[in-house]
Design a protein around this motif. Structure first.
Motif, PDB file in Angstrom:
ATOM      1  N   PRO A 147     -39.389 -71.859  26.330  1.00 15.40           N
ATOM      2  CA  PRO A 147     -39.720 -72.322  27.744  1.00 15.40           C
ATOM      3  C   PRO A 147     -38.786 -73.485  28.194  1.00 15.40           C
ATOM      4  N   GLU A 149     -36.335 -72.082  30.550  1.00 14.73           N
ATOM      5  CA  GLU A 149     -37.058 -71.658  32.064  1.00 14.73           C
ATOM      6  C   GLU A 149     -37.231 -73.212  32.960  1.00 14.73           C
ATOM      7  N   PHE A 202     -43.673 -77.689  29.499  1.00 14.36           N
ATOM      8  CA  PHE A 202     -44.695 -76.421  29.905  1.00 14.36           C
ATOM      9  C   PHE A 202     -45.910 -76.995  29.117  1.00 14.36           C
ATOM     10  N   HIS A 212     -43.645 -62.532  32.664  1.00 12.20           N
ATOM     11  CA  HIS A 212     -43.484 -62.483  31.049  1.00 12.20           C
ATOM     12  C   HIS A 212     -44.043 -61.563  30.267  1.00 12.20           C
ATOM     13  N   ARG A 266     -48.101 -70.758  30.005  1.00 10.67           N
ATOM     14  CA  ARG A 266     -47.269 -70.339  31.077  1.00 10.67           C
ATOM     15  C   ARG A 266     -48.539 -69.970  32.310  1.00 10.67           C
ATOM     16  N   TYR A 288     -47.003 -71.804  35.529  1.00 10.59           N
ATOM     17  CA  TYR A 288     -46.452 -71.175  36.487  1.00 10.59           C
ATOM     18  C   TYR A 288     -46.800 -71.202  37.992  1.00 10.59           C
ATOM     19  N   SER A 310     -48.825 -64.480  38.877  1.00 13.99           N
ATOM     20  CA  SER A 310     -48.496 -64.852  37.369  1.00 13.99           C
ATOM     21  C   SER A 310     -48.747 -63.396  36.866  1.00 13.99           C
TER      22      SER A 310
END
Length: 490
Positions: A355, A358, A377, A403, A412, A416, A424
């Motif tokens: 992550p 990301e 994250f 994802h 996440r 997100y 999400s």
């Protein structure tokens, strides 16, 4: 100290069990480091006879036990950390490898530092009034279990375990079942030596009857623990002044040893506030960026794909020249289009911690200045955070974060929305997506990439689990049988 060979049936069984255990350990360890066989011979010699301590000074046996424990734990925890690594091929002795960074010192400063920690743990257990045997048996486990975890983490992802990884433990467990767990090296390189050590430990007894610890004895042991731990802290802080923690490949065990490196990564984990940082100024800059608005109806749809498993190996000359045909022609056709802009980017991650890529792309913030191994994250995103997604959403875009695996991985499902994703979507989610330009609506189900290869994984895993189960049952039976024999002898 008296040494006696037990020639009874129980003594013979104990000797045979110790010999078999030593044979397995010697077979595995000598194949990796030839001189390690000396340790196995020593442990076998110590485990076969019965030992009677006749020392009038009741603290001397603890001193000898603590010293032997520290050397034993230091050696075998390092061995399992580095077992099978390429760097071992140039060494026949683990000590010569561990001492190669000693610099101007006779021995590497990590040795006395780590030995003080091990002895401190043993002294603490003794101060808690645990018998010498139990304290001796428990102390190695407190170091071997994390060392074994580090062995498997490195085997799976190519980099060792550090403190920030604990924040991603739940993610690790969700993907671990797809991996094959090696058994032979841990069995021969750590478990079997530990069994030999247990046999030896429970073969030692005091000639004097056990006396309940009095106040003086308890205070003496507590004082010994406090003194040893204080010495460790001084040594550790001094060690940190000229060594730093590593986070990639097998550098942790190479540079500091797993135990000290893990502690160093823990103590350096907090993020320091940059000089001149002002939270009000930051939020003002974020607010100013939102002023640049546009109409999404006149703007393109934006699709960003981050594929952690994709690699164009044809860019390497040695590989491209050996290929008879292009393995990814469609991808290359896209990159060669007239309106395509292509290039290369450095990845901030290797072997996990995915992550972070990301995070860097979405926020524009590099992880370079963060503590090694930190996952924003999992650790630092706890409120709304400015990102590309929040900027586009503020200007009318419908934002989706997708994802194809578990929602809870790397948090996440919580991160997100904080990054500005209105929707999400994760593995096994059903959702409706509508483009902002062409008004096309479609129902899509994310099934997850793992579902496509599940039958093959199950087939391989079933065999490996049966094999591991059989070995585990045999190991547990031999261990219990050996301990029962030892107790019966006493």
């Amino acid at each position: 100290m008296d040494i006696q060979i037990d020639r009874t049936r129980k003594g013979i069984i104990k000797a045979v069990a110790a010999t078999v255990t030593a044979s397995v350990a010697g077979y595995v360890m000598s194949g990796l480091l030839p001189l390690s066989i000396i340790w196995i011979i020593l442990l076998l010699f110590l485990s076969i006879p019965s030992w009677t301590v006749r020392e009038e000074n009741r603290y001397l046996p603890d001193l000898i036990t603590g010293l032997f424990l520290s050397i034993f734990v230091l050696y075998f925890s390092q061995f399992i950390n580095m077992a099978g690594h390429e760097i071992f091929k140039d060494y026949s002795s683990l000590f010569s490898y561990m001492n190669r960074r000693a610099g101007g010192y006779l021995i590497d400063p990590r040795f006395p530092t780590e030995m003080l920690l091990i002895v401190s743990v043993y002294a603490f257990l003794r101060a808690c009034r645990l018998p010498r045997r139990i304290s001796s048996a428990v102390t190695p486990l407190l170091f071997f279990i994390p060392a074994l975890a580090d062995y498997y983490v490195y085997t799976f992802r190519g980099s060792e375990l550090i403190f920030p990884d604990l924040y991603g433990a739940s993610t690790a467990f969700t993907v671990a079942e797809g991996y094959h767990f090696p058994v032979l090296i841990p069995l021969g390189g750590m478990i079997c030596p530990y069994i030999l050590f247990l046999i030896f430990t429970f073969s030692v007894r005091d000639s004097a009857p056990h006396v309940k610890a009095d106040a003086k004895s308890i205070l003496t042991r507590a004082g010994a623990f406090i003194s040893l731990f204080a010495m460790f802290l001084i040594s550790f802080l001094n060690y940190r002044s000229f060594r730093y923690p590593y986070s990639y490949y097998d550098q942790p065990s190479q540079g500091n040893g797993f135990t000290l490196n893990f502690l160093m990564s823990m103590t350096g984990f907090n993020i320091q506030k940059p000089e001149g940082y002002d939270s009000k100024r930051y939020y003002q800059l974020v607010s100013d960026s939102y002023e640049y608005s546009f109409d999404p109806k006149d703007s393109p749809d934006i699709v960003v794909i981050m594929n952690e498993s994709f690699s164009d190996l044809s860019v390497y000359e040695g590989i491209s020249s050996s290929l008879s045909e292009d393995p990814i022609p469609y991808f290359h056709s896209l990159s060669s289009a007239d309106n395509a802009v292509t290039g290369f980017a450095y990845s901030s991650v290797f072997g996990g911690r995915t992550p972070n890529s990301e995070y860097e792309f979405l926020t524009g913030i590099t992880t370079y200045a963060l503590p090694d191994g930190l996952i924003p994250f999992s650790y630092s995103i706890n409120s709304d955070t400015f990102s590309v997604a929040s900027y586009l959403r503020n200007n009318g875009y419908e934002t989706y974060g997708i994802h194809p695996f578990m929602a809870s991985n790397w948090k996440r499902d919580k991160v997100y929305p904080l990054l500005g994703f209105k929707n999400s979507i994760f593995m096994k989610s059903k959702f409706i997506i509508q483009t902002t330009k062409k008004r096309i609506t479609a129902t899509i189900e994310v099934i997850g990439l793992s579902n496509n290869v599940k039958p093959a994984i199950i087939k391989i895993r079933k065999y490996s689990k049966i094999k591991s189960l059989v070995l585990t049952v045999i190991f547990i039976y031999l261990s219990i049988r050996t301990l029962l024999i030892i107790y019966e002898i006493k």
